[in-house]
Design a protein around this motif. Structure first.
Motif, PDB file in Angstrom:
ATOM      1  N   THR A  19      -7.978   6.929 -24.499  1.00  0.00           N
ATOM      2  CA  THR A  19      -8.288   7.329 -23.126  1.00  0.00           C
ATOM      3  C   THR A  19      -8.698   6.111 -22.311  1.00  0.00           C
ATOM      4  OG1 THR A  19     -10.594   7.810 -23.705  1.00  0.00           O
ATOM      5  CG2 THR A  19      -9.005   9.636 -23.815  1.00  0.00           C
ATOM      6  N   GLN A  20      -8.436   6.196 -21.020  1.00  0.00           N
ATOM      7  CA  GLN A  20      -8.808   5.141 -20.093  1.00  0.00           C
ATOM      8  C   GLN A  20      -9.774   5.723 -19.055  1.00  0.00           C
ATOM      9  OE1 GLN A  20      -5.251   5.768 -20.692  1.00  0.00           O
ATOM     10  NE2 GLN A  20      -5.589   4.411 -22.458  1.00  0.00           N
ATOM     11  N   PRO A  21     -10.629   4.907 -18.472  1.00  0.00           N
ATOM     12  CA  PRO A  21     -11.602   5.419 -17.505  1.00  0.00           C
ATOM     13  C   PRO A  21     -10.930   5.943 -16.240  1.00  0.00           C
ATOM     14  CG  PRO A  21     -11.625   3.019 -17.560  1.00  0.00           C
ATOM     15  CD  PRO A  21     -10.784   3.455 -18.705  1.00  0.00           C
ATOM     16  N   ASP A  22     -11.494   6.990 -15.668  1.00  0.00           N
ATOM     17  CA  ASP A  22     -10.973   7.531 -14.411  1.00  0.00           C
ATOM     18  C   ASP A  22     -11.182   6.531 -13.275  1.00  0.00           C
ATOM     19  OD1 ASP A  22     -10.333   9.890 -15.704  1.00  0.00           O
ATOM     20  OD2 ASP A  22     -12.261  10.829 -15.231  1.00  0.00           O
ATOM     21  N   PRO A  23     -10.250   6.460 -12.340  1.00  0.00           N
ATOM     22  CA  PRO A  23     -10.456   5.580 -11.185  1.00  0.00           C
ATOM     23  C   PRO A  23     -11.519   6.161 -10.259  1.00  0.00           C
ATOM     24  CG  PRO A  23      -8.466   6.871 -10.901  1.00  0.00           C
ATOM     25  CD  PRO A  23      -8.966   7.166 -12.291  1.00  0.00           C
ATOM     26  N   ASP A  24     -11.978   5.348  -9.330  1.00  0.00           N
ATOM     27  CA  ASP A  24     -12.943   5.831  -8.343  1.00  0.00           C
ATOM     28  C   ASP A  24     -12.318   6.932  -7.498  1.00  0.00           C
ATOM     29  OD1 ASP A  24     -14.785   3.978  -9.232  1.00  0.00           O
ATOM     30  OD2 ASP A  24     -14.146   2.460  -7.776  1.00  0.00           O
ATOM     31  N   LEU A  25     -13.167   7.775  -6.936  1.00  0.00           N
ATOM     32  CA  LEU A  25     -12.677   8.898  -6.135  1.00  0.00           C
ATOM     33  C   LEU A  25     -11.843   8.425  -4.949  1.00  0.00           C
ATOM     34  CD1 LEU A  25     -12.596  11.925  -5.579  1.00  0.00           C
ATOM     35  CD2 LEU A  25     -14.757  11.690  -4.332  1.00  0.00           C
ATOM     36  N   TRP A  26     -12.218   7.296  -4.369  1.00  0.00           N
ATOM     37  CA  TRP A  26     -11.464   6.812  -3.209  1.00  0.00           C
ATOM     38  C   TRP A  26     -10.031   6.462  -3.592  1.00  0.00           C
ATOM     39  CZ3 TRP A  26      -8.983   2.204  -2.712  1.00  0.00           C
ATOM     40  CH2 TRP A  26      -9.343   1.161  -3.577  1.00  0.00           C
ATOM     41  N   VAL A  27      -9.810   6.016  -4.838  1.00  0.00           N
ATOM     42  CA  VAL A  27      -8.453   5.717  -5.303  1.00  0.00           C
ATOM     43  C   VAL A  27      -7.652   7.012  -5.430  1.00  0.00           C
ATOM     44  CG1 VAL A  27      -7.091   4.778  -7.202  1.00  0.00           C
ATOM     45  CG2 VAL A  27      -9.205   3.640  -6.503  1.00  0.00           C
ATOM     46  N   VAL A  28      -8.285   8.051  -5.958  1.00  0.00           N
ATOM     47  CA  VAL A  28      -7.618   9.344  -6.102  1.00  0.00           C
ATOM     48  C   VAL A  28      -7.213   9.888  -4.735  1.00  0.00           C
ATOM     49  CG1 VAL A  28      -7.850  11.702  -6.949  1.00  0.00           C
ATOM     50  CG2 VAL A  28      -8.914   9.817  -8.212  1.00  0.00           C
ATOM     51  N   VAL A  29      -8.123   9.805  -3.771  1.00  0.00           N
ATOM     52  CA  VAL A  29      -7.835  10.309  -2.421  1.00  0.00           C
ATOM     53  C   VAL A  29      -6.773   9.444  -1.745  1.00  0.00           C
ATOM     54  CG1 VAL A  29      -8.807  10.731  -0.131  1.00  0.00           C
ATOM     55  CG2 VAL A  29     -10.125  11.319  -2.179  1.00  0.00           C
ATOM     56  N   ALA A  30      -6.885   8.128  -1.895  1.00  0.00           N
ATOM     57  CA  ALA A  30      -5.925   7.221  -1.266  1.00  0.00           C
ATOM     58  C   ALA A  30      -4.513   7.447  -1.805  1.00  0.00           C
ATOM     59  CB  ALA A  30      -6.347   5.772  -1.483  1.00  0.00           C
ATOM     60  N   THR A  31      -4.390   7.666  -3.110  1.00  0.00           N
ATOM     61  CA  THR A  31      -3.063   7.908  -3.683  1.00  0.00           C
ATOM     62  C   THR A  31      -2.500   9.258  -3.226  1.00  0.00           C
ATOM     63  OG1 THR A  31      -4.126   8.741  -5.714  1.00  0.00           O
ATOM     64  CG2 THR A  31      -3.390   6.439  -5.702  1.00  0.00           C
ATOM     65  N   ALA A  32      -3.385  10.237  -3.021  1.00  0.00           N
ATOM     66  CA  ALA A  32      -2.934  11.525  -2.497  1.00  0.00           C
ATOM     67  C   ALA A  32      -2.393  11.363  -1.078  1.00  0.00           C
ATOM     68  CB  ALA A  32      -4.081  12.535  -2.513  1.00  0.00           C
ATOM     69  N   LEU A  33      -3.091  10.588  -0.259  1.00  0.00           N
ATOM     70  CA  LEU A  33      -2.638  10.346   1.113  1.00  0.00           C
ATOM     71  C   LEU A  33      -1.338   9.549   1.126  1.00  0.00           C
ATOM     72  CD1 LEU A  33      -6.055   9.516   2.843  1.00  0.00           C
ATOM     73  CD2 LEU A  33      -4.742  11.646   2.980  1.00  0.00           C
ATOM     74  N   ALA A  34      -1.212   8.592   0.205  1.00  0.00           N
ATOM     75  CA  ALA A  34       0.024   7.811   0.119  1.00  0.00           C
ATOM     76  C   ALA A  34       1.207   8.697  -0.264  1.00  0.00           C
ATOM     77  CB  ALA A  34      -0.142   6.676  -0.892  1.00  0.00           C
ATOM     78  N   ALA A  35       0.981   9.599  -1.222  1.00  0.00           N
ATOM     79  CA  ALA A  35       2.044  10.527  -1.617  1.00  0.00           C
ATOM     80  C   ALA A  35       2.414  11.446  -0.468  1.00  0.00           C
ATOM     81  CB  ALA A  35       1.587  11.349  -2.825  1.00  0.00           C
ATOM     82  N   LEU A  36       1.409  11.920   0.255  1.00  0.00           N
ATOM     83  CA  LEU A  36       1.664  12.787   1.406  1.00  0.00           C
ATOM     84  C   LEU A  36       2.465  12.050   2.472  1.00  0.00           C
ATOM     85  CD1 LEU A  36       0.899  15.714   2.239  1.00  0.00           C
ATOM     86  CD2 LEU A  36      -1.028  14.727   3.498  1.00  0.00           C
ATOM     87  N   ALA A  37       2.200  10.759   2.609  1.00  0.00           N
ATOM     88  CA  ALA A  37       2.872   9.964   3.642  1.00  0.00           C
ATOM     89  C   ALA A  37       4.353   9.776   3.373  1.00  0.00           C
ATOM     90  CB  ALA A  37       2.195   8.600   3.768  1.00  0.00           C
ATOM     91  N   VAL A  38       4.788   9.885   2.109  1.00  0.00           N
ATOM     92  CA  VAL A  38       6.217   9.743   1.816  1.00  0.00           C
ATOM     93  C   VAL A  38       6.892  11.097   1.617  1.00  0.00           C
ATOM     94  CG1 VAL A  38       5.941   7.451   0.808  1.00  0.00           C
ATOM     95  CG2 VAL A  38       5.815   9.460  -0.668  1.00  0.00           C
ATOM     96  N   VAL A  39       6.122  12.181   1.718  1.00  0.00           N
ATOM     97  CA  VAL A  39       6.690  13.524   1.578  1.00  0.00           C
ATOM     98  C   VAL A  39       6.887  14.193   2.935  1.00  0.00           C
ATOM     99  CG1 VAL A  39       6.220  15.872   0.740  1.00  0.00           C
ATOM    100  CG2 VAL A  39       5.846  13.923  -0.762  1.00  0.00           C
ATOM    101  N   VAL A  40       5.938  14.009   3.840  1.00  0.00           N
ATOM    102  CA  VAL A  40       5.978  14.744   5.112  1.00  0.00           C
ATOM    103  C   VAL A  40       6.984  14.169   6.109  1.00  0.00           C
ATOM    104  CG1 VAL A  40       4.630  15.451   7.126  1.00  0.00           C
ATOM    105  CG2 VAL A  40       3.637  15.619   4.828  1.00  0.00           C
ATOM    106  N   PRO A  41       6.968  12.858   6.431  1.00  0.00           N
ATOM    107  CA  PRO A  41       7.931  12.341   7.425  1.00  0.00           C
ATOM    108  C   PRO A  41       9.358  12.464   6.915  1.00  0.00           C
ATOM    109  CG  PRO A  41       6.127  10.782   7.048  1.00  0.00           C
ATOM    110  CD  PRO A  41       6.050  11.802   5.952  1.00  0.00           C
ATOM    111  N   HIS A  42      10.232  12.973   7.750  1.00  0.00           N
ATOM    112  CA  HIS A  42      11.606  13.231   7.319  1.00  0.00           C
ATOM    113  C   HIS A  42      12.326  11.953   6.907  1.00  0.00           C
ATOM    114  CE1 HIS A  42      15.466  15.238   7.034  1.00  0.00           C
ATOM    115  NE2 HIS A  42      15.982  14.340   7.852  1.00  0.00           N
TER     116      HIS A  42
END
Length: 240
Positions: A19-42
């Motif tokens: 097992t590896q340590p979990d990243p900081d919460l800000w990394v989890v949120v930032a990656t979610a926003l990054a994924a959203l940014a490549v899914v929503v714009p056509h």
């Protein structure tokens, strides 16, 4: 050399299943926003959807094999469509499961990935994804599809082999968020096409002909799987 290999192999195995340590919460949120940014714009979705198509067609192919069908090839096209061809009875449970696996594969893969990340298995996730892409490459039957899978698999291989733990964690979380979020949009796109009278040979319509269940109910199933996977996987990723 033999002693080096004998030392390296157990170290690699420990790293793989450890097992590896979990990243900081800000990394989890930032990656979610990054994924959203490549899914929503056509404009960006037209490119990023290729990765969802890989998961979609890979789902068809994997379930075809597991249900006893003979997988003959997978094609991925530049318009983000794809085709998986298998041989076997054109009816029955195996055919139904194979047809149903496409739209459900990306969100379910995202849910499985979220479970691995919640358990701290970041390295294992990256190597399992790489192995699946290599296995899929064997069945690709066109140049564009091969290029797409090679580039995607290469990205996973480089990150899992060369990147540090923090980069690996951010990459893994971004990929899983992308599968969860990107797995929702195709069902809505299919619904919109069917409302305009298009997509008459979609997975939902094929399932309707196979089961005599209205295509709208199969579309509802696709929505249910993708949205429930997003909610469940999102909770795991956020540690809720």
């Amino acid at each position: 050399m033999a002693s080096t290999a004998a030392t390296a192999l157990p170290d690699f195995w420990d790293r793989l299943i450890g097992t590896q340590p979990d990243p900081d919460l800000w990394v989890v949120v930032a990656t979610a926003l990054a994924a959203l940014a490549v899914v929503v714009p056509h404009t960006l979705w037209r490119v990023s959807r290729n990765a969802i198509t890989i998961a979609h067609e890979g789902g068809h192919g994997l379930v075809a094999l597991l249900s006893g069908r003979t997988l003959t090839g997978i094609r991925l096209h530049s318009d983000t469509s794809g085709l998986t061809v298998s041989r076997g009875k054109p009816y029955g449970v195996g055919m139904i499961l194979t047809a149903a696996a496409g739209y459900t594969a990306p969100p379910l893969l995202g849910l499985g990935g979220a479970a691995l990340l919640a358990a701290g298995h970041i390295t294992l996730l990256l190597w399992v994804a790489t192995a699946l892409l290599v296995a899929m490459l064997v069945m690709i039957r066109n140049a564009y599809g091969a290029l797409t899978v090679v580039l995607t698999g290469g990205a996973f291989l480089l990150v899992s082999w060369l990147a540090g733990s923090q980069v690996q964690a951010a990459f893994a979380y971004a990929v899983v968020w992308f599968l969860l979020l990107g797995g929702v949009r195709p069902a809505f796109e299919l619904q919109a096409k069917r409302a305009r009278g298009g997509a008459g040979d979609s997975d939902a319509d094929q399932l309707s002909r196979l089961t005599h269940v209205p295509a709208g109910l199969w579309l509802f199933l696709f929505h249910a799987v993708s949205l429930c996977s997003l909610m469940g996987g999102g909770r795991w990723l956020l540690g809720l």
